[in-house]
Design a protein around this motif. Structure first.
Motif, PDB file in Angstrom:
ATOM      1  N   PHE A  93      13.204  16.850  -3.533  1.00 55.29           N
ATOM      2  CA  PHE A  93      12.498  18.073  -3.168  1.00 55.29           C
ATOM      3  C   PHE A  93      12.851  18.410  -1.722  1.00 55.29           C
ATOM      4  O   PHE A  93      12.948  17.522  -0.870  1.00 55.29           O
ATOM      5  N   GLU A  97       9.877  22.993  -0.422  1.00 55.32           N
ATOM      6  CA  GLU A  97       9.256  22.750  -1.731  1.00 55.32           C
ATOM      7  C   GLU A  97       8.048  21.826  -1.599  1.00 55.32           C
ATOM      8  O   GLU A  97       7.027  22.029  -2.273  1.00 55.32           O
ATOM      9  N   VAL A  98       8.136  20.823  -0.749  1.00 57.71           N
ATOM     10  CA  VAL A  98       7.004  19.920  -0.539  1.00 57.71           C
ATOM     11  C   VAL A  98       5.837  20.678   0.081  1.00 57.71           C
ATOM     12  O   VAL A  98       4.683  20.551  -0.356  1.00 57.71           O
ATOM     13  N   ASP A 153       5.216  23.854  -0.071  1.00 51.77           N
ATOM     14  CA  ASP A 153       4.659  24.747  -1.086  1.00 51.77           C
ATOM     15  C   ASP A 153       3.742  23.981  -2.036  1.00 51.77           C
ATOM     16  O   ASP A 153       2.683  24.490  -2.446  1.00 51.77           O
ATOM     17  N   ALA A 154       4.134  22.743  -2.386  1.00 54.99           N
ATOM     18  CA  ALA A 154       3.309  21.924  -3.280  1.00 54.99           C
ATOM     19  C   ALA A 154       1.988  21.557  -2.609  1.00 54.99           C
ATOM     20  O   ALA A 154       0.934  21.526  -3.266  1.00 54.99           O
ATOM     21  N   SER A 182      -0.200  24.587  -2.728  1.00 50.98           N
ATOM     22  CA  SER A 182      -0.710  24.804  -4.081  1.00 50.98           C
ATOM     23  C   SER A 182      -1.818  23.819  -4.424  1.00 50.98           C
ATOM     24  O   SER A 182      -2.845  24.199  -5.002  1.00 50.98           O
ATOM     25  N   ALA A 183      -1.619  22.531  -4.050  1.00 48.75           N
ATOM     26  CA  ALA A 183      -2.594  21.500  -4.407  1.00 48.75           C
ATOM     27  C   ALA A 183      -3.896  21.636  -3.627  1.00 48.75           C
ATOM     28  O   ALA A 183      -4.959  21.239  -4.113  1.00 48.75           O
ATOM     29  N   ASP A 193       4.649  12.374  -9.674  1.00 49.47           N
ATOM     30  CA  ASP A 193       4.214  13.766  -9.730  1.00 49.47           C
ATOM     31  C   ASP A 193       3.836  14.189  -8.316  1.00 49.47           C
ATOM     32  O   ASP A 193       2.984  13.563  -7.674  1.00 49.47           O
ATOM     33  N   LEU A 194       4.477  15.233  -7.819  1.00 50.93           N
ATOM     34  CA  LEU A 194       4.289  15.616  -6.422  1.00 50.93           C
ATOM     35  C   LEU A 194       2.845  16.015  -6.138  1.00 50.93           C
ATOM     36  O   LEU A 194       2.296  15.670  -5.083  1.00 50.93           O
ATOM     37  N   GLU A 195       2.202  16.720  -7.049  1.00 48.66           N
ATOM     38  CA  GLU A 195       0.807  17.119  -6.820  1.00 48.66           C
ATOM     39  C   GLU A 195      -0.105  15.899  -6.762  1.00 48.66           C
ATOM     40  O   GLU A 195      -1.023  15.836  -5.932  1.00 48.66           O
ATOM     41  N   VAL A 211       0.316  14.276  -3.377  1.00 42.81           N
ATOM     42  CA  VAL A 211      -0.384  15.046  -2.344  1.00 42.81           C
ATOM     43  C   VAL A 211      -1.888  14.802  -2.426  1.00 42.81           C
ATOM     44  O   VAL A 211      -2.553  14.598  -1.393  1.00 42.81           O
TER      45      VAL A 211
END
Length: 337
Positions: free
Chosen positions: A264, A268-269, A271-272, A275-276, A315-317, A320
């Motif tokens: 990533f 992108e990180v 943004d994640a 989002s989270a 899973d990135l979310e 986080v």
């Protein structure tokens, strides 16, 4: 593995970020554990009260001899060392001392006391500035900074020692470690940490006012660096599986990547994280940092072939969320101390 094969394990740097998670993984799996840490970046509270703890340095051979003897140590997991790439460029002697010279002292002590198994915390930076592709353990090793070179030198020491003495070893080359124990028993706690997700969640909780993006002109799709982010608890689990592999085949030493096999970018990180958490992190562009490379992505096929390790937090979310939960707990701990 039969419980009778579970030898006592000495975890160096076991009060630090990755080391403390390895201690938890070993205890959860029923291994006897002891810890040595000089607390330069670690925390005494990160080691469970029922784990024997020795405050000291891995260069203290008298202390090592005492630990090896008193606890009948059968394996070492070696995490003690310095890890900040730009700092290694500015102060290379510190890194060759902490990561190479003191590791050599530890390895010599292990050989002299007949410790048969050694697991070494290495790094993907030993690959240097490779093509943007998943890296195998057989790709060229061309570190571009003293941190990577200091780790590679220790890898070479271990290879020579395992040929000359009755000690097998496993080198685990990490990619970008992140997240925190899902039960919030430990996490990244060092002040001034440079890990991207750590910095991002500190920004979410108000400890920082922005995230610096170091370099937006890399040869990547969005111009920012790409990394293979691995949850610290999955990484700790990989160490336990690697130890079992060493004990099962004492004539064999191993070198294995530990990552998820996909990358990533910095954007992108972030943004994640947005989002989270339902936030919008303030981002500021900065010049590239010395010693950073455009991309590091693992090919983890070998560790899957050699062991039965399977990541469970890929899973990135999730990463986080665990990092954020730890950051909030850490904030409460410091406020109440």
């Amino acid at each position: 593995m039969d419980d009778s094969a579970k030898v006592p394990v000495l975890v160096t740097g076991g009060a630090g970020y990755i080391g403390s998670h390895a201690v938890l993984a070993l205890r959860d799996a029923g291994w006897p554990v002891a810890v040595i840490d000089n607390l330069s970046t670690g925390f005494r509270w990160a080691v469970p009260d029922d784990v024997p703890f020795f405050e000291g340095d891995i260069a203290d051979t008298a202390l090592l001899a005492r630990i090896f003897t008193e606890h009948n140590i059968g394996a070492i997991m070696h995490f003690a060392g310095s890890i900040v790439v730009p700092e290694s460029v500015a102060d290379p002697l510190k890194y060759y001392d902490n990561n190479t010279s003191r590791s050599r002292t530890l390895i010599q002590a292990a050989v002299e006391h007949g410790v048969p198994h050694f697991i070494f915390s290495s790094t993907a930076t030993v690959y240097g500035e490779p093509e943007i592709k998943p890296l195998t353990e057989d790709d060229p090793l061309q570190p571009v900074n003293p941190y990577g070179m200091s780790k590679l030198m220790t890898e070479r020491i271990l290879a020579d020692i395992s040929r000359a003495h009755a000690m097998n070893h496993c080198v685990l080359r990490y990619f970008n470690v992140c997240g925190a124990d899902p039960a919030a028993r430990s996490g990244q706690s060092t002040a001034g940490a440079t890990h991207l997700i750590k910095v991002a969640v500190e920004t979410v909780t108000g400890k920082r006012d922005h995230v610096a993006i170091f370099g937006c002109d890399y040869p990547t799709p969005d111009g920012t660096g790409i990394r293979d982010y691995i949850h610290v608890s999955d990484l700790a689990s990989a160490h336990v599986h690697a130890l079992s592999a060493l004990i099962d085949r004492p004539e064999r030493s191993l070198t294995m990547n530990v990552g998820y096999g996909r990358g990533f970018s910095v954007l992108e990180v972030l943004d994640a994280v947005d989002s989270a958490t339902g936030t919008t992190i303030v981002r500021k562009q900065e010049p590239r940092r010395p010693g950073d490379v455009p991309a590091l992505i693992s090919n983890p096929a070998r560790i899957h072939e050699v062991t039965d390790w399977q990541p469970v937090h890929d899973d990135l979310e999730t990463i986080v969320c665990h990092a954020l939960a730890w950051e909030r707990k850490l904030h409460d701990m410091r406020r109440n101390s």
